[in-house]
Scaffold this motif. Structure first.
Motif, PDB file in Angstrom:
ATOM      1  N   ALA A  77       5.081  15.395  -1.307  1.00  0.00           N
ATOM      2  CA  ALA A  77       6.315  15.892  -0.686  1.00  0.00           C
ATOM      3  C   ALA A  77       6.057  16.334   0.753  1.00  0.00           C
ATOM      4  O   ALA A  77       6.878  16.090   1.645  1.00  0.00           O
ATOM      5  CB  ALA A  77       6.885  17.042  -1.510  1.00  0.00           C
ATOM      6  N   VAL A  78       4.916  16.961   1.012  1.00  0.00           N
ATOM      7  CA  VAL A  78       4.560  17.375   2.379  1.00  0.00           C
ATOM      8  C   VAL A  78       4.372  16.155   3.266  1.00  0.00           C
ATOM      9  O   VAL A  78       4.846  16.105   4.405  1.00  0.00           O
ATOM     10  CB  VAL A  78       3.284  18.253   2.366  1.00  0.00           C
ATOM     11  CG1 VAL A  78       2.770  18.489   3.777  1.00  0.00           C
ATOM     12  CG2 VAL A  78       3.549  19.577   1.667  1.00  0.00           C
ATOM     13  N   ILE A  79       3.699  15.155   2.740  1.00  0.00           N
ATOM     14  CA  ILE A  79       3.486  13.922   3.519  1.00  0.00           C
ATOM     15  C   ILE A  79       4.819  13.243   3.817  1.00  0.00           C
ATOM     16  O   ILE A  79       5.051  12.759   4.930  1.00  0.00           O
ATOM     17  CB  ILE A  79       2.523  12.977   2.777  1.00  0.00           C
ATOM     18  CG1 ILE A  79       1.125  13.588   2.769  1.00  0.00           C
ATOM     19  CG2 ILE A  79       2.501  11.598   3.412  1.00  0.00           C
ATOM     20  CD1 ILE A  79       0.123  12.843   1.930  1.00  0.00           C
ATOM     21  N   PHE A 134       2.808  10.764  -6.227  1.00  0.00           N
ATOM     22  CA  PHE A 134       3.696  11.581  -7.056  1.00  0.00           C
ATOM     23  C   PHE A 134       3.104  11.828  -8.447  1.00  0.00           C
ATOM     24  O   PHE A 134       3.340  12.866  -9.049  1.00  0.00           O
ATOM     25  CB  PHE A 134       5.085  10.943  -7.176  1.00  0.00           C
ATOM     26  CG  PHE A 134       5.997  11.309  -6.049  1.00  0.00           C
ATOM     27  CD1 PHE A 134       6.334  12.629  -5.812  1.00  0.00           C
ATOM     28  CD2 PHE A 134       6.517  10.328  -5.221  1.00  0.00           C
ATOM     29  CE1 PHE A 134       7.178  12.974  -4.767  1.00  0.00           C
ATOM     30  CE2 PHE A 134       7.356  10.663  -4.175  1.00  0.00           C
ATOM     31  CZ  PHE A 134       7.688  11.993  -3.941  1.00  0.00           C
ATOM     32  N   VAL A 135       2.301  10.897  -8.945  1.00  0.00           N
ATOM     33  CA  VAL A 135       1.675  11.085 -10.254  1.00  0.00           C
ATOM     34  C   VAL A 135       0.539  12.121 -10.155  1.00  0.00           C
ATOM     35  O   VAL A 135       0.443  13.026 -10.986  1.00  0.00           O
ATOM     36  CB  VAL A 135       1.136   9.743 -10.800  1.00  0.00           C
ATOM     37  CG1 VAL A 135       0.242   9.949 -12.012  1.00  0.00           C
ATOM     38  CG2 VAL A 135       2.289   8.815 -11.130  1.00  0.00           C
ATOM     39  N   LYS A 136      -0.304  12.017  -9.141  1.00  0.00           N
ATOM     40  CA  LYS A 136      -1.492  12.872  -9.031  1.00  0.00           C
ATOM     41  C   LYS A 136      -1.216  14.216  -8.353  1.00  0.00           C
ATOM     42  O   LYS A 136      -1.833  15.210  -8.711  1.00  0.00           O
ATOM     43  CB  LYS A 136      -2.600  12.145  -8.257  1.00  0.00           C
ATOM     44  CG  LYS A 136      -3.149  10.952  -8.968  1.00  0.00           C
ATOM     45  CD  LYS A 136      -3.971  11.389 -10.160  1.00  0.00           C
ATOM     46  CE  LYS A 136      -4.636  10.199 -10.807  1.00  0.00           C
ATOM     47  NZ  LYS A 136      -5.430  10.591 -11.955  1.00  0.00           N
ATOM     48  N   GLY A 137      -0.372  14.235  -7.327  1.00  0.00           N
ATOM     49  CA  GLY A 137      -0.128  15.481  -6.592  1.00  0.00           C
ATOM     50  C   GLY A 137       1.243  15.484  -5.952  1.00  0.00           C
ATOM     51  O   GLY A 137       1.372  15.180  -4.763  1.00  0.00           O
ATOM     52  N   PRO A 138       2.272  15.827  -6.698  1.00  0.00           N
ATOM     53  CA  PRO A 138       3.632  15.749  -6.180  1.00  0.00           C
ATOM     54  C   PRO A 138       3.900  16.672  -4.989  1.00  0.00           C
ATOM     55  O   PRO A 138       4.656  16.321  -4.090  1.00  0.00           O
ATOM     56  CB  PRO A 138       4.519  16.104  -7.366  1.00  0.00           C
ATOM     57  CG  PRO A 138       3.625  16.628  -8.423  1.00  0.00           C
ATOM     58  CD  PRO A 138       2.240  16.235  -8.090  1.00  0.00           C
ATOM     59  N   ASN A 184       0.825  -1.207   0.000  1.00  0.00           N
ATOM     60  CA  ASN A 184       0.000   0.000   0.000  1.00  0.00           C
ATOM     61  C   ASN A 184       0.862   1.260   0.000  1.00  0.00           C
ATOM     62  O   ASN A 184       0.543   2.243  -0.670  1.00  0.00           O
ATOM     63  CB  ASN A 184      -0.938   0.024   1.200  1.00  0.00           C
ATOM     64  CG  ASN A 184      -2.110  -0.913   1.037  1.00  0.00           C
ATOM     65  OD1 ASN A 184      -2.466  -1.282  -0.073  1.00  0.00           O
ATOM     66  ND2 ASN A 184      -2.702  -1.299   2.147  1.00  0.00           N
ATOM     67  N   PHE A 185       1.942   1.247   0.768  1.00  0.00           N
ATOM     68  CA  PHE A 185       2.827   2.406   0.847  1.00  0.00           C
ATOM     69  C   PHE A 185       3.470   2.699  -0.511  1.00  0.00           C
ATOM     70  O   PHE A 185       3.459   3.841  -0.979  1.00  0.00           O
ATOM     71  CB  PHE A 185       3.916   2.179   1.907  1.00  0.00           C
ATOM     72  CG  PHE A 185       4.898   3.300   2.005  1.00  0.00           C
ATOM     73  CD1 PHE A 185       4.557   4.482   2.640  1.00  0.00           C
ATOM     74  CD2 PHE A 185       6.165   3.180   1.460  1.00  0.00           C
ATOM     75  CE1 PHE A 185       5.461   5.529   2.731  1.00  0.00           C
ATOM     76  CE2 PHE A 185       7.076   4.212   1.543  1.00  0.00           C
ATOM     77  CZ  PHE A 185       6.722   5.395   2.184  1.00  0.00           C
ATOM     78  N   VAL A 241       3.668   6.081  -5.328  1.00  0.00           N
ATOM     79  CA  VAL A 241       3.721   6.253  -6.781  1.00  0.00           C
ATOM     80  C   VAL A 241       2.510   7.055  -7.264  1.00  0.00           C
ATOM     81  O   VAL A 241       2.647   8.025  -8.022  1.00  0.00           O
ATOM     82  CB  VAL A 241       3.801   4.879  -7.490  1.00  0.00           C
ATOM     83  CG1 VAL A 241       3.587   5.023  -8.987  1.00  0.00           C
ATOM     84  CG2 VAL A 241       5.136   4.218  -7.197  1.00  0.00           C
ATOM     85  N   LEU A 242       1.327   6.664  -6.803  1.00  0.00           N
ATOM     86  CA  LEU A 242       0.123   7.394  -7.207  1.00  0.00           C
ATOM     87  C   LEU A 242       0.159   8.838  -6.713  1.00  0.00           C
ATOM     88  O   LEU A 242      -0.300   9.752  -7.403  1.00  0.00           O
ATOM     89  CB  LEU A 242      -1.130   6.695  -6.688  1.00  0.00           C
ATOM     90  CG  LEU A 242      -1.545   5.424  -7.398  1.00  0.00           C
ATOM     91  CD1 LEU A 242      -2.741   4.776  -6.713  1.00  0.00           C
ATOM     92  CD2 LEU A 242      -1.866   5.712  -8.854  1.00  0.00           C
TER      93      LEU A 242
END
Length: 147
Positions: free
Chosen positions: A55-57, A47-51, A38-39, A44-45
């Protein structure tokens, strides 16, 4: 660290530890593989949808890992204390049952019941402390993530 070993403590302790080990291995390995998958997929998802959000997470990830480490340590300590207390209670019960004639002859049944209850209460309190620590750390994790 705990009371001196008494007769019967070994059998009571082994029975409890085997159950914990069975529960831990059966659930932990599958949960660990699932969480890792899951991690990776989530990363990956992300970075694709909201980089930017990913990055904040990732920035708060070390704090979350620290909280998980503290939780694991506290849980381990509390579980050990709880197991010891319940093993002591098991020893008291085992001895009272084995020596039921002597206990009855001297009128010590209420005393033995009181000692047993004290040992159970000690284990119960350790479990409550473990639950309190778990709640505090999960709440801290949500605070870090949602702040």
């Amino acid at each position: 660290r705990g009371a001196a070993p008494r007769a019967g403590n070994l059998t009571t302790r082994i029975a409890g530890d085997v159950d914990l080990l069975e529960d831990g291995i059966g659930v932990s390995i599958g949960a660990m593989v699932n969480a890792a998958a899951n991690f990776v997929v989530g990363l990956v998802l992300g970075f694709v949808k909201g980089p930017k959000m990913t990055a904040v997470i990732l920035a708060v990830l070390p704090v979350l890992m620290l909280l998980v480490g503290v939780l694991a340590k506290l849980s381990s300590i509390a579980t050990s204390r709880q197991q010891s207390a319940f093993a002591e209670a098991g020893v008291v019960a085992e001895q009272a049952i084995r020596l039921v004639r002597v206990v009855t002859a001297f009128g010590k049944a209420p005393y033995e019941a009181q000692v047993y209850d004290q040992r159970l209460l000690k284990g119960y309190k350790a479990g409550v402390r473990q639950a309190d620590a778990l709640g505090l750390l999960i709440g801290s994790g949500f605070f870090v993530v949602l702040s």
